[in-house]
Design an enzyme around this catalytic site. Sequence first.
Site, PDB file in Angstrom:
ATOM      1  N   TRP A 191       0.814  -1.225   0.000  1.00 16.34           N
ATOM      2  CA  TRP A 191       0.000   0.000   0.000  1.00 16.34           C
ATOM      3  C   TRP A 191       0.838   1.260   0.000  1.00 16.34           C
ATOM      4  O   TRP A 191       0.532   2.214  -0.711  1.00 16.34           O
ATOM      5  CB  TRP A 191      -1.017  -0.029   1.142  1.00 16.34           C
ATOM      6  CG  TRP A 191      -1.940  -1.199   0.959  1.00 16.34           C
ATOM      7  CD1 TRP A 191      -1.993  -2.326   1.695  1.00 16.34           C
ATOM      8  CD2 TRP A 191      -2.897  -1.380  -0.108  1.00 16.34           C
ATOM      9  NE1 TRP A 191      -2.918  -3.197   1.166  1.00 16.34           N
ATOM     10  CE2 TRP A 191      -3.483  -2.647   0.072  1.00 16.34           C
ATOM     11  CE3 TRP A 191      -3.304  -0.601  -1.193  1.00 16.34           C
ATOM     12  CZ2 TRP A 191      -4.462  -3.142  -0.792  1.00 16.34           C
ATOM     13  CZ3 TRP A 191      -4.284  -1.101  -2.051  1.00 16.34           C
ATOM     14  CH2 TRP A 191      -4.845  -2.350  -1.847  1.00 16.34           C
ATOM     15  N   ASP A 243      -2.234   6.629   6.076  1.00 12.47           N
ATOM     16  CA  ASP A 243      -3.250   5.748   5.506  1.00 12.47           C
ATOM     17  C   ASP A 243      -3.594   4.731   6.593  1.00 12.47           C
ATOM     18  O   ASP A 243      -2.817   3.815   6.871  1.00 12.47           O
ATOM     19  CB  ASP A 243      -2.702   5.047   4.257  1.00 12.47           C
ATOM     20  CG  ASP A 243      -3.653   3.972   3.716  1.00 12.47           C
ATOM     21  OD1 ASP A 243      -4.750   3.801   4.282  1.00 12.47           O
ATOM     22  OD2 ASP A 243      -3.284   3.299   2.729  1.00 12.47           O
ATOM     23  N   LYS A 264     -13.006  -1.866   6.234  1.00 15.78           N
ATOM     24  CA  LYS A 264     -12.483  -2.852   7.197  1.00 15.78           C
ATOM     25  C   LYS A 264     -13.198  -2.705   8.542  1.00 15.78           C
ATOM     26  O   LYS A 264     -13.891  -3.608   8.975  1.00 15.78           O
ATOM     27  CB  LYS A 264     -10.985  -2.680   7.422  1.00 15.78           C
ATOM     28  CG  LYS A 264     -10.152  -2.481   6.186  1.00 15.78           C
ATOM     29  CD  LYS A 264     -10.161  -3.662   5.258  1.00 15.78           C
ATOM     30  CE  LYS A 264      -9.025  -3.559   4.274  1.00 15.78           C
ATOM     31  NZ  LYS A 264      -9.364  -3.915   2.923  1.00 15.78           N
TER      32      LYS A 264
HETATM   33  N1  PMP Z   1      -4.684   1.201   1.884  1.00 17.91           N
HETATM   34  C1  PMP Z   1      -4.732   0.087   2.645  1.00 17.91           C
HETATM   35  C2  PMP Z   1      -3.867  -0.002   3.857  1.00 17.91           C
HETATM   36  C3  PMP Z   1      -5.607  -0.952   2.304  1.00 17.91           C
HETATM   37  O1  PMP Z   1      -5.663  -2.059   3.054  1.00 17.91           O
HETATM   38  C4  PMP Z   1      -6.430  -0.820   1.168  1.00 17.91           C
HETATM   39  C5  PMP Z   1      -7.423  -1.877   0.749  1.00 17.91           C
HETATM   40  N2  PMP Z   1      -7.260  -3.127   1.220  1.00 17.91           N
HETATM   41  C6  PMP Z   1      -6.327   0.338   0.392  1.00 17.91           C
HETATM   42  C7  PMP Z   1      -5.446   1.325   0.790  1.00 17.91           C
HETATM   43  C8  PMP Z   1      -7.138   0.512  -0.853  1.00 17.91           C
HETATM   44  O2  PMP Z   1      -8.465   0.710  -0.534  1.00 17.91           O
HETATM   45  P1  PMP Z   1      -9.612   0.844  -1.645  1.00 17.91           P
HETATM   46  O3  PMP Z   1      -9.728  -0.475  -2.310  1.00 17.91           O
HETATM   47  O4  PMP Z   1     -10.808   1.235  -0.847  1.00 17.91           O
HETATM   48  O5  PMP Z   1      -9.200   1.917  -2.596  1.00 17.91           O
END
Ligand code: PMP
Length: 342
Positions: free
Chosen positions: A90, A158, A182
């Site tokens: 991420w 994030d 989550k």
């Molecule tokens: N950042 C983190 C830490 C994540 O776990 C996730 C999704 N699992 C995201 C960003 C991306 O999220 P989204 O699919 O809602 O764009």
Amino acid sequence: MLPEEVLHRTQTALVDLDGSGIGILEHSHRGKEFMRVLERTEQAIREVGGIGDDYAVMFVTAGATPHFAMVPANFLGADETADYCHTGVWSGKAMEEARRVGTVHVASSSEADRFASVPTDCRWSASPRYVHYTSNETIYGTEWAAPPRGAPAPLVCDASSDIFSRPLLLAGHGMVYAGAQKNLGPSGISLVIGRKDFLATGNRELPPLLQYRTYADEHSLHNTPNTFGVYVIGEVVAWIRAQGGLAAMAERNAAKAKLLYDFLDASPQWTPHAKPGSRSNMNVTFRGATKELEEAMLARAEERGMSGLRGHRSVGGIRASIYNAFPEAGVRALVELLDEFS
Ligand code: PMP
């Protein structure tokens, strides 16, 4: 998982929001009924998170990924540098977007450690615009025990996969953003908590919907927000409050994760990926001694109605996601299953 009682309340609200005779999907986002939902959701978030008036609470439609691009678009100039702490998939995606805008300095990286740890000894650049980190690396299963220390610029976090799983330590943060799916509610909506003086430094040339200040100034109502998402988040956060708040959530989450890590540490067949001190209380990642063992365990898990245990496609292995609403009994059932293969 979301709390079952929240799902039942949501079921009722789909047909009849707060006794109005009209469902949450049907009410106008400008009507007094939704205004009340928005107010109480923000109020619950402020209360549970201990968020003061110096921070704005915003709801942005779409998940966490758009913020990878929005953060640098708002806060990073073409000739400026932002520091990123790199702990996995991420943060990697977040850096990729920032590089389109300005310079990225990697202040710390656990790549050489196969992202099994969170390196807290960061080397900052001379004058970063902000410092970005991912509080919980959902795929590798690592988590910052505390926010980075000694950052020379506002922190941007994030927190998609551990928001409201433990007390929110906002000091030093310019912004925290989190996709809701989550610990907070449905997918397709994100919660953003931004310090007002930091938001005020953002780029004013962007389209309004891409500027964080628009959400802060217009109470997330510049256009039609995800009204259903706001409703569910409000109910989930009220549930967290009723559980005793974030300190109680943290205690429960740590106890749940400990059950699993203690078992894995003692097992000759199952090995945790993340190192002690960097382990996530939300996503417990581990491997079996052989691929066959993993497949046999996953097959038996499916038979018992235990799903979602296969590790992310990019890393393999096993991943147990044990977010806020996941019960301790579920963790015990998993330990029992793993023990059958020990
Ligand atoms: N950042 C983190 C830490 C994540 O776990 C996730 C999704 N699992 C995201 C960003 C991306 O999220 P989204 O699919 O809602 O764009």
